[in-house]
Design a protein around this motif. Sequence first.
Motif, short mmCIF file in Angstrom:
data_model
loop_
_atom_site.label_atom_id
_atom_site.label_comp_id
_atom_site.label_asym_id
_atom_site.label_seq_id
_atom_site.Cartn_x
_atom_site.Cartn_y
_atom_site.Cartn_z
N ASN A 422 -2.16 39.70 57.47
CA ASN A 422 -3.39 40.40 57.11
C ASN A 422 -3.16 41.80 56.58
N SER A 423 -1.91 42.17 56.29
CA SER A 423 -1.62 43.49 55.75
C SER A 423 -1.99 43.55 54.27
N ALA A 424 -2.46 44.71 53.83
CA ALA A 424 -2.83 44.89 52.43
C ALA A 424 -1.61 45.15 51.54
N ILE A 425 -0.44 45.39 52.14
CA ILE A 425 0.77 45.68 51.38
C ILE A 425 1.32 44.40 50.77
N GLN A 426 1.76 44.46 49.53
CA GLN A 426 2.31 43.31 48.83
C GLN A 426 3.80 43.15 49.18
N PRO A 427 4.26 41.92 49.34
CA PRO A 427 5.67 41.72 49.65
C PRO A 427 6.56 42.10 48.46
N ILE A 428 7.77 42.56 48.78
CA ILE A 428 8.75 42.92 47.77
C ILE A 428 10.07 42.26 48.14
N ALA A 429 10.73 41.65 47.16
CA ALA A 429 12.02 41.02 47.40
C ALA A 429 12.93 41.29 46.22
N THR A 430 14.20 41.54 46.51
CA THR A 430 15.19 41.73 45.46
C THR A 430 16.26 40.64 45.59
N ASN A 431 17.16 40.60 44.65
CA ASN A 431 18.24 39.63 44.68
C ASN A 431 19.49 40.25 45.28
N PRO A 432 20.30 39.47 45.98
CA PRO A 432 21.54 40.02 46.54
C PRO A 432 22.54 40.34 45.44
N ARG A 433 23.52 41.15 45.79
CA ARG A 433 24.60 41.48 44.86
C ARG A 433 25.93 41.29 45.59
N ASN A 434 26.85 40.60 44.93
CA ASN A 434 28.12 40.24 45.54
C ASN A 434 29.27 40.57 44.60
N GLY A 435 30.42 40.83 45.18
CA GLY A 435 31.59 41.14 44.38
C GLY A 435 32.87 40.82 45.12
N MET A 436 33.96 40.78 44.35
CA MET A 436 35.28 40.53 44.89
C MET A 436 36.28 41.43 44.21
N GLN A 437 37.27 41.90 44.97
CA GLN A 437 38.27 42.82 44.43
C GLN A 437 39.64 42.42 44.95
N PHE A 438 40.63 42.39 44.04
CA PHE A 438 42.01 42.08 44.40
C PHE A 438 42.90 43.21 43.92
N ASN A 439 43.78 43.71 44.82
CA ASN A 439 44.59 44.89 44.50
C ASN A 439 46.04 44.69 44.94
N PRO A 440 46.94 44.23 44.07
CA PRO A 440 48.36 44.30 44.39
C PRO A 440 48.88 45.73 44.17
N PHE A 441 49.89 46.13 44.93
CA PHE A 441 50.39 47.49 44.80
C PHE A 441 51.88 47.53 45.13
N VAL A 442 52.55 48.54 44.61
CA VAL A 442 53.95 48.79 44.91
C VAL A 442 54.19 50.28 44.82
N THR A 443 55.01 50.82 45.71
CA THR A 443 55.33 52.24 45.69
C THR A 443 56.76 52.45 46.16
N VAL A 444 57.44 53.40 45.55
CA VAL A 444 58.82 53.72 45.88
C VAL A 444 58.92 55.20 46.19
N ASN A 445 59.53 55.52 47.32
CA ASN A 445 59.80 56.89 47.71
C ASN A 445 61.30 57.11 47.63
N GLN A 446 61.73 57.98 46.72
CA GLN A 446 63.15 58.15 46.44
C GLN A 446 63.55 59.62 46.53
N GLU A 447 64.58 59.90 47.32
CA GLU A 447 65.17 61.23 47.35
C GLU A 447 66.28 61.27 46.31
N LEU A 448 65.99 61.86 45.13
CA LEU A 448 66.95 61.87 44.03
C LEU A 448 68.12 62.79 44.32
N THR A 449 67.83 63.97 44.82
CA THR A 449 68.86 64.92 45.26
C THR A 449 68.36 65.57 46.53
N ARG A 450 69.14 66.44 47.13
CA ARG A 450 68.68 67.11 48.35
C ARG A 450 67.43 67.93 48.10
#
Length: 799
Positions: A422-450
Amino acid sequence: MPFLNRYCLLFFLTNLLFPMLLVAQEDVKLQGVVFDFASNQTIPGANVYWESDPNNGVSTDLDGFFEIPVIALPSKLIISFVGFEQVQRMVQEKDIAKQIRVFLRVEETDLQEVTVSSTRPDENVKSLDLGKSVVPIETIKNIPALFGEVDLLRSLQLLPGVQTAGEGTTGLFVRGGSADQNLLQIDGAPVYNPSHFFGFFSVFNPDALSGVDFYKGNIPANYGGRISSLIDISLKEGNYDKLHGEGGIGTISSRLTVDGPLFSENSSFVVSARRTYADVFLRLSSDPNINSNDLYFYDLSGKTTFKLGNKDKLSLSSYYGSDFLGLSGQFGFGWSNWVSSGTWNRNISDKAFFDLNAYHSRYNYKVGFDDPENGFEWGNTIGETGIKSEWTNLLSDKTILKWGSMLQFYHFASIDLDPSPNSAIQPIATNPRNGMQFNPFVTVNQELTRKLSVEAGLRWSLYQQHGLGVDYSYENGTPDPNNEIIDSVAFNRFERIKAYQGLEPRLALRYLIRDDLSIKVAANRGFQYLQVASNSSAGLPIDRWILAGTYIPPIRGDQFSVGIFKNLNDNAWEVSLEGYYKDMKNVIDLRQGATVLFTDNVETEILVGDGYAYGVEFLVKKNIGKTSGWLSYAYSRTWRRIEGISFDNWYNPRFDRPHDLNLVLNHQFNKRWSANLTFVYTTGQAVTFPAGSYVVDSQRLPLFTGERNADRFPDYHRMDASVTWKNADQGKKWRGSWNFSIYNLYGRKNPFSYQFGEIFNENINFSPAPNDPITSRRPGTVMTYLFTFLPSLTYNFNF
């Protein structure tokens, strides 16, 4: 679902094929763990070596664990750590078959504060870290706090390069980035809304934490997802030997943390809880308009750890926090975070390690209004699930290789407004939003000289927005409120909508000029595939998170930084000077008068553009002695240019605050008395004030020119102080202390907001009524401030 299968295949290939490169050497080794005798916490970075071979020792890892090759036995083993008494232990042949346990006692040196840390005293000079801060939990607990409630994020605001939205908020703006450009994670799981009480407190209970790593510059390639900063928080492990607890009773809340062994000496638990009791005080009021209201928040967190033999450890952790505001049983507003993660650590050998982390994070809010004519219920849920693997191989004493990958799933549920019957307010609905992310990584820590060391990394981010969802087509191909929708396409579950990808190179160099002086440079690129669209820079529980899609591309952030680091007086003092420049593409802002909460066409309310920021940060820090603390100063600027805003000119976001000065002091008078002082000074935040006013239907309205944030609040400054008194330690299991703190010591009225309107009868609270004559009427400005002189008292204890 071909792309889903492809991403999952890439993830498993990354983690099943790469490990074949590792070769484990099964030499005979002595294994052990080093503990702090007083707290039973493990000690990372302790030195372990044989008395007859001191040049070939090892250091304990982050869990206090060590492995050292065995020599002719019996032989004497030496274990030492800065600030602790050295331990000498005779090792026999029978000790090889088991894991030894070593306990170190704190040296009895008067008035010298000892902090157990995983870093060396000269780490800031000799490491490759640039723009990184490791904040000890004890330091956070000593900083004077609002209402006596110790707060992690408020403590980070005292570091150079970190801005805040204003009085009473915990939002962080790091080096010109917005609050949503910071990744806050607990044991690897992200937290979407890290605040309680609308931003007055953060969700992190310091008693439950073991450490905080704060990155604002050179973020390693094994982290990503945000372009400004990473706040990596770890829940502490429980005690493996005995039951231990700590907590506090404060002005507005109380907390309790208990930890100890779970099933045996190879497993432990920790449980932490915190709750406010503002609602209890409301009940004591005789005014029904007050005692019928609810206002509270609470936290619950727990962690269990299992040592599966000498090489494996499994940790399971979870956090749940909730807020609720209820008014007279008619209006209710609540929000909550639920974060869970599991981590498997494996020591393959003394030179090869594997870490696997899986998590799920969920944030939701709900607003309800109980009214027969205008009642409604409105809610939303944000979820993220991920898994990350990381391999570490010590190729030599000078080379460390890390690689791995991360797979993430985003689910932003539909935003629905359901009217009551019995509310005078109108219903509101939105659509969901979905996503996927893939992240390969590599890192090297090197002491070149002292003198010269380099860290080079590469992260590859692949992202797809997918169904369920709906994508709209607009007239002229541009999303605009004035352009009509000409078509819409519905996508099935996991059906591809839009894809993006990008390479994220990371590079850091350190040149050691002298043992106590170094210069560092770093360059980082990152991509961010989700942003917040909000009218408020302070951060609200109902902020709208937006995934990258057809009309909103991901942010690309490039940061270049350089720093000079110097230690003085045998590492007692640290001095650093850092400069940075950050370039940002595809940042978003809202159109003037935009509404984004309930629209399914949020892209029509958002404008996309560019930004940049630059700054210089100075820090001097004293680590040991009766008096410790730091002084920091930062000069920084941040700008945006977005077509359709501020006449298409460059403008400052609200968190642009050029000058930022922070002073933190801690003084230990003796073993029982200590005092702490903080002082903060910043330029006022950028805002838009009206240029004038005009009258419509006898109503005076403000007139704005269209230029955004061309004005400023007055400069902000505040001083806080606290005094701590500890009960005499007479060998009792129960130890307590009292903390008395004052927030805003000299009562500065820092503005929280300004309201422009009309003032009647020279009374800002006057409200015209039929029987009240109006004798004067003029346009005026009303400033609202939150706090002046605010004392608090807290009793802390541990057992």
